[in-house]
Design a protein around this motif. Structure first.
Motif, mmCIF file in Angstrom:
data_model
loop_
_atom_site.group_PDB
_atom_site.id
_atom_site.type_symbol
_atom_site.label_atom_id
_atom_site.label_comp_id
_atom_site.label_asym_id
_atom_site.label_seq_id
_atom_site.Cartn_x
_atom_site.Cartn_y
_atom_site.Cartn_z
ATOM 1 N N THR A 155 -7.228 31.830 23.271
ATOM 2 C CA THR A 155 -7.548 30.592 23.076
ATOM 3 C C THR A 155 -6.386 29.852 24.288
ATOM 4 N N ASN A 156 -5.336 30.491 24.491
ATOM 5 C CA ASN A 156 -4.334 30.123 25.289
ATOM 6 C C ASN A 156 -5.044 29.835 26.868
ATOM 7 N N TYR A 157 -5.563 31.018 27.002
ATOM 8 C CA TYR A 157 -6.265 31.299 28.407
ATOM 9 C C TYR A 157 -7.292 30.163 28.586
ATOM 10 N N SER A 158 -8.004 29.816 27.582
ATOM 11 C CA SER A 158 -9.298 28.826 27.336
ATOM 12 C C SER A 158 -8.564 27.604 27.377
ATOM 13 N N ARG A 159 -7.676 27.209 27.131
ATOM 14 C CA ARG A 159 -6.887 25.619 27.093
ATOM 15 C C ARG A 159 -6.247 25.618 28.586
ATOM 16 N N TYR A 160 -5.602 26.645 29.012
ATOM 17 C CA TYR A 160 -4.653 26.423 30.319
ATOM 18 C C TYR A 160 -5.381 26.935 31.629
ATOM 19 N N PHE A 161 -6.396 27.836 31.429
ATOM 20 C CA PHE A 161 -6.928 28.475 32.303
ATOM 21 C C PHE A 161 -5.939 29.648 33.398
ATOM 22 N N HIS A 162 -4.881 29.945 32.463
ATOM 23 C CA HIS A 162 -4.088 30.980 32.860
ATOM 24 C C HIS A 162 -3.251 31.436 31.517
ATOM 25 N N SER A 163 -2.717 32.612 31.973
ATOM 26 C CA SER A 163 -1.949 33.132 30.722
ATOM 27 C C SER A 163 -0.511 32.444 30.714
ATOM 28 N N LEU A 164 -0.278 31.437 29.730
ATOM 29 C CA LEU A 164 0.802 30.927 29.716
ATOM 30 C C LEU A 164 1.600 31.396 28.445
ATOM 31 N N ARG A 165 2.753 31.982 28.586
ATOM 32 C CA ARG A 165 3.544 32.871 27.517
ATOM 33 C C ARG A 165 4.589 32.119 26.674
ATOM 34 N N SER A 166 4.970 30.909 27.453
ATOM 35 C CA SER A 166 6.006 30.219 26.513
ATOM 36 C C SER A 166 5.810 28.767 26.728
ATOM 37 N N MET A 167 6.368 27.992 25.940
ATOM 38 C CA MET A 167 6.470 26.466 26.024
ATOM 39 C C MET A 167 7.890 25.871 25.729
ATOM 40 N N PRO A 168 8.740 25.969 26.630
ATOM 41 C CA PRO A 168 10.084 25.569 26.466
ATOM 42 C C PRO A 168 10.072 24.135 26.354
ATOM 43 N N HIS A 169 11.340 23.617 25.982
ATOM 44 C CA HIS A 169 11.800 22.206 25.887
ATOM 45 C C HIS A 169 11.156 21.219 27.073
ATOM 46 N N SER A 170 11.694 21.794 27.977
ATOM 47 C CA SER A 170 11.420 21.169 29.581
ATOM 48 C C SER A 170 10.075 20.993 29.776
ATOM 49 N N ARG A 171 9.203 21.716 29.017
ATOM 50 C CA ARG A 171 7.931 21.690 29.585
ATOM 51 C C ARG A 171 7.008 20.910 28.273
ATOM 52 N N MET A 172 7.354 21.061 27.223
ATOM 53 C CA MET A 172 6.697 20.442 25.945
ATOM 54 C C MET A 172 7.270 19.007 25.893
ATOM 55 N N GLN A 173 8.396 18.473 26.065
ATOM 56 C CA GLN A 173 8.935 17.362 26.190
ATOM 57 C C GLN A 173 8.104 16.374 27.105
ATOM 58 N N GLU A 174 7.721 16.874 27.948
ATOM 59 C CA GLU A 174 6.842 16.068 29.215
ATOM 60 C C GLU A 174 5.279 15.919 28.470
ATOM 61 N N TYR A 175 4.899 16.901 27.660
ATOM 62 C CA TYR A 175 3.717 16.742 27.077
ATOM 63 C C TYR A 175 3.751 15.609 25.663
ATOM 64 N N VAL A 176 4.686 15.530 24.956
ATOM 65 C CA VAL A 176 4.612 14.675 23.831
ATOM 66 C C VAL A 176 5.337 13.286 24.300
ATOM 67 N N ASN A 177 5.695 13.058 25.337
ATOM 68 C CA ASN A 177 6.161 11.405 25.796
ATOM 69 C C ASN A 177 4.911 11.262 26.927
ATOM 70 N N VAL A 178 4.270 10.401 26.120
ATOM 71 C CA VAL A 178 2.959 9.706 26.930
ATOM 72 C C VAL A 178 3.044 8.379 27.379
ATOM 73 N N ASP A 179 2.666 8.452 28.598
ATOM 74 C CA ASP A 179 2.407 7.035 29.218
ATOM 75 C C ASP A 179 1.432 6.133 28.681
ATOM 76 N N TRP A 180 1.474 5.315 27.448
ATOM 77 C CA TRP A 180 0.302 4.743 26.825
ATOM 78 C C TRP A 180 -0.398 3.676 27.643
ATOM 79 N N SER A 181 0.086 3.190 28.668
ATOM 80 C CA SER A 181 -0.606 2.142 29.404
ATOM 81 C C SER A 181 -1.875 2.853 30.359
ATOM 82 N N LYS A 182 -1.871 4.085 30.203
ATOM 83 C CA LYS A 182 -3.325 4.726 30.771
ATOM 84 C C LYS A 182 -3.522 5.844 30.228
ATOM 85 N N ASP A 183 -2.734 6.480 29.295
ATOM 86 C CA ASP A 183 -3.150 7.923 28.619
ATOM 87 C C ASP A 183 -3.148 7.924 27.192
ATOM 88 N N MET A 184 -3.858 8.679 26.518
ATOM 89 C CA MET A 184 -3.999 8.754 25.155
ATOM 90 C C MET A 184 -3.813 10.216 24.597
#
Length: 618
Positions: free
Chosen positions: A485-514
């Motif tokens: 599932t990890n590979y299907s979602r990210y198209f490569h093997s992603l082994r970890s999701m540290p704070h530095s990466r995940m916080q970019e994911y959960v902070n959304v620019d609602w002016s253009k994204d959803m």
């Protein structure tokens, strides 16, 4: 029913006759709240009698205008109270009033065992009925305990107070003296509700389930809350105070008291505060039960009621979850000692909860969500037990969260213009990570109106926009992915999701994204099982689409529902179509697109389907 027997009138004496019985040094109990014996108190304050020296006036809460600060400045009277709010707050700080810190449920015991000795008790009552019984009317509190211990018992008969049911009836012969009240009861006008407090009330009401048992107080929050509770079913009332909003809630049919365990079928209270209309409604009303505070404030009795909810009006909340309660006029039973009994009752109740509610800002514009309330008066410092805080911008669920997660959740419900400063303050205090991302405009643009519940097989999923405080929930979802599932979602093997990466994911620019997350379980305690998002492509009318569903919940139709929801939201925001890349082996994802009721154009290249999904097929 008012008495038709006039014999009691022959026992009436003027207030001065009672005053002559008082001796220097006596301790005098005065009934509390709107049942304050205003006529007798007023005569006491104005009397020049030489025997009125060094007197202790003992009252749970002082609401009246008769006991003035000027009178207390003399050496004739000293007020002892158990409550620091309302008119006595400033006097306590100036050293003119003695505060006895105590939980309300224990006050009756202090009087019964004479740790607080009483020489006289003056209480307001109704005229006696035909059987010779007066009613304590709208304030039972500890009147019984005071009458049992006092050597001088005085009844101030007020024909304008209602006859209420419960532990309220006192034989008229119990009184040594009767005086006739010259004053109306203390009435309270309805509190005005502004749009901000109305939204706070609506947000609190959303947390209250059918069959819940409620505790109320007075003020704009409770006026607003009652309005939004009228659509509920089988609510119960176990409240220190009965008010006009509760009257209207009962009249609406939302309150039946059928699901309670304590005093089933009755709304239980000890005091009533409100308008003349409320007092007339309470007169002879068998559905409202007035009891002593030893019962109404008893956490064990409170806790017998399932789904007990106490709603507390807060002044300030800090990023740790500590609460500063209100002080001064307008504050009723919201000091730390006063709320403790109902707080513990909610903890003992099956599925009970305590909700602290406040506007995000004061009327002056000052922030109510702050870095710390440590130096503020009236602080409720048991932040470990504070689980739910509500403002007009939403709800912060704090239970089971780290200090960092609590701070994030509270910043999300602060006023949008205060959030950037709070993030910087939290970083400086090392509550948040030093590299914490904050998109300043996101708070104002957050699409809080998107909230959908949908049943799938044997589960219900709540869908809402993602929040920065979802970082830990999204991180856990990531680590539940299989390698495939990890590979299907990210198209490569992603082994970890540290704070530095995940916080970019959960902070959304609602002016253009959803980004929409799907959660199962009780609100505030559930977990994220799905997430879908689209990102606008610069210079194009299209947006890139991606979504994922927890493997344990695949096959439920959650992905299809989320896909259709994102299409609707994108159309509403002017997006012309989606594009997506899907591995040719990801058959489950392709089935979701086929069920989306929107044409899909697919091109296979290098083992990847490049999809375009135009919303207008022309």
């Amino acid at each position: 029913m008012k008495s038709r027997n006039p014999e009691w009138k022959s026992r009436l004496v003027p207030p001065d006759a009672v005053i002559q019985k008082i001796r220097p040094g006596m301790a005098i109990f005065l009934s509390t709240g709107v049942a304050e014996p205003r006529t007798m108190v007023r005569h006491l304050m104005k009397s020049k009698s030489a025997n009125l020296e060094d007197l202790e006036l003992i009252q749970l809460v002082s609401f009246g205008d008769a006991i003035s600060l000027e009178a207390l400045q003399s050496k004739n009277f000293r007020l002892k109270t158990f409550f620091s709010g309302w008119v006595s707050d400033r006097a306590i700080r100036q050293g003119q009033v003695d505060l006895i810190p105590s939980r309300f449920s224990r006050i009756a015991r202090f009087i019964s065992d004479q740790r607080i000795p009483l020489d006289a008790a003056i209480v307001q009552v109704s005229p006696p009925n035909d059987a010779g019984y007066c009613s304590l009317g709208i304030s039972v509190d500890v009147a019984w305990e005071a009458l049992e211990r006092a050597a001088i018992k005085v009844g101030e008969i007020n024909p304008q107070i209602p006859i209420t049911f419960g532990d309220t009836f006192v034989p008229v012969f119990e009184f040594d003296d009767l005086i006739l009240s010259e004053d109306p009861p203390i009435y309270f006008e309805r509190w005005p509700v502004d749009p901000v407090m109305d939204q706070v009330g609506q947000n609190v009401a959303a947390l209250i389930e059918d069959g819940a048992c409620l505790a109320f107080s007075i003020g704009p929050l409770y006026e607003a809350l009652a309005t939004h509770l009228k659509s509920k079913r089988h609510l119960g009332i176990h409240s220190p105070f009965f008010t006009d909003p509760l009257m209207e809630l009962m009249e609406s049919g939302a309150v039946t008291n059928r699901r309670k365990e304590s005093y089933r079928g009755k709304s239980l209270t000890s005091y009533a505060f409100g308008t003349p209309e409320l007092m007339a409604w309470l007169d002879g009303n068998p559905l409202v039960e007035f009891q002593r505070i030893a019962k109404v404030f008893d956490p064990l009795i409170i806790g017998r009621n399932p789904k007990f909810v106490t709603v507390i009006s807060a002044k300030k909340v800090d990023l740790y979850g500590r609460v500063a309660l209100k002080t001064g006029k307008g504050n009723v039973a919201t000091g730390p000692a006063e709320v403790m009994d109902f707080f513990h009752g909610a903890e003992l109740s099956e599925n009970g909860r305590t909700i602290f509610a406040l506007a995000s800002r004061e009327g002056s514009g000052n922030a109510n969500i702050v870095l710390t309330v440590r130096e503020m008066p009236n602080a409720f410092d048991m932040f470990e037990s504070v689980t739910t805080v509500v403002t007009e911008f939403g709800t912060a669920h704090l239970e089971g969260r780290t200090l960092r997660e609590r701070a994030q959740a509270l910043i999300e419900i602060a006023h949008p213009d205060d959030r950037a400063d709070l993030v910087e303050q939290a970083k400086a205090a090392r509550i948040l990570y030093a590299d914490q991302i904050f998109l300043k405009e996101s708070g104002r643009l957050y699409p809080k109106d998107i909230l959908v519940e949908q049943a799938f097989k044997d589960i219900t999923v709540r869908f809402r926009p993602i929040k920065p405080s979802d970082e830990e929930g999204m991180r856990r979802l990531f680590y539940r992915f299989s390698d495939e599932t990890n590979y299907s979602r990210y198209f490569h093997s992603l082994r970890s999701m540290p704070h530095s990466r995940m916080q970019e994911y959960v902070n959304v620019d609602w002016s253009k994204d959803m980004s929409i997350v799907g959660l199962t379980g009780e609100e505030g305690k559930g977990r994220i099982i799905a997430e879908g998002r689209y990102l606008r492509i610069p210079g194009s009318g299209d947006a890139e689409l991606a979504f994922i569903v927890d493997e344990a919940y695949q096959g439920y139709g959650i992905g299809t529902f989320l896909y259709r929801l994102l299409i609707r939201l994108a159309k509403e925001r002017g997006i012309e179509g989606f594009v997506a890349d899907v591995l040719f082996t990801n058959l489950g994802m392709m089935k979701v697109f086929q069920k989306g009721d929107t044409p899909v154009h697919a091109q296979l290249e290098g083992g990847v389907y490049h999809l375009r999904i135009p919303f207008d097929p022309r």
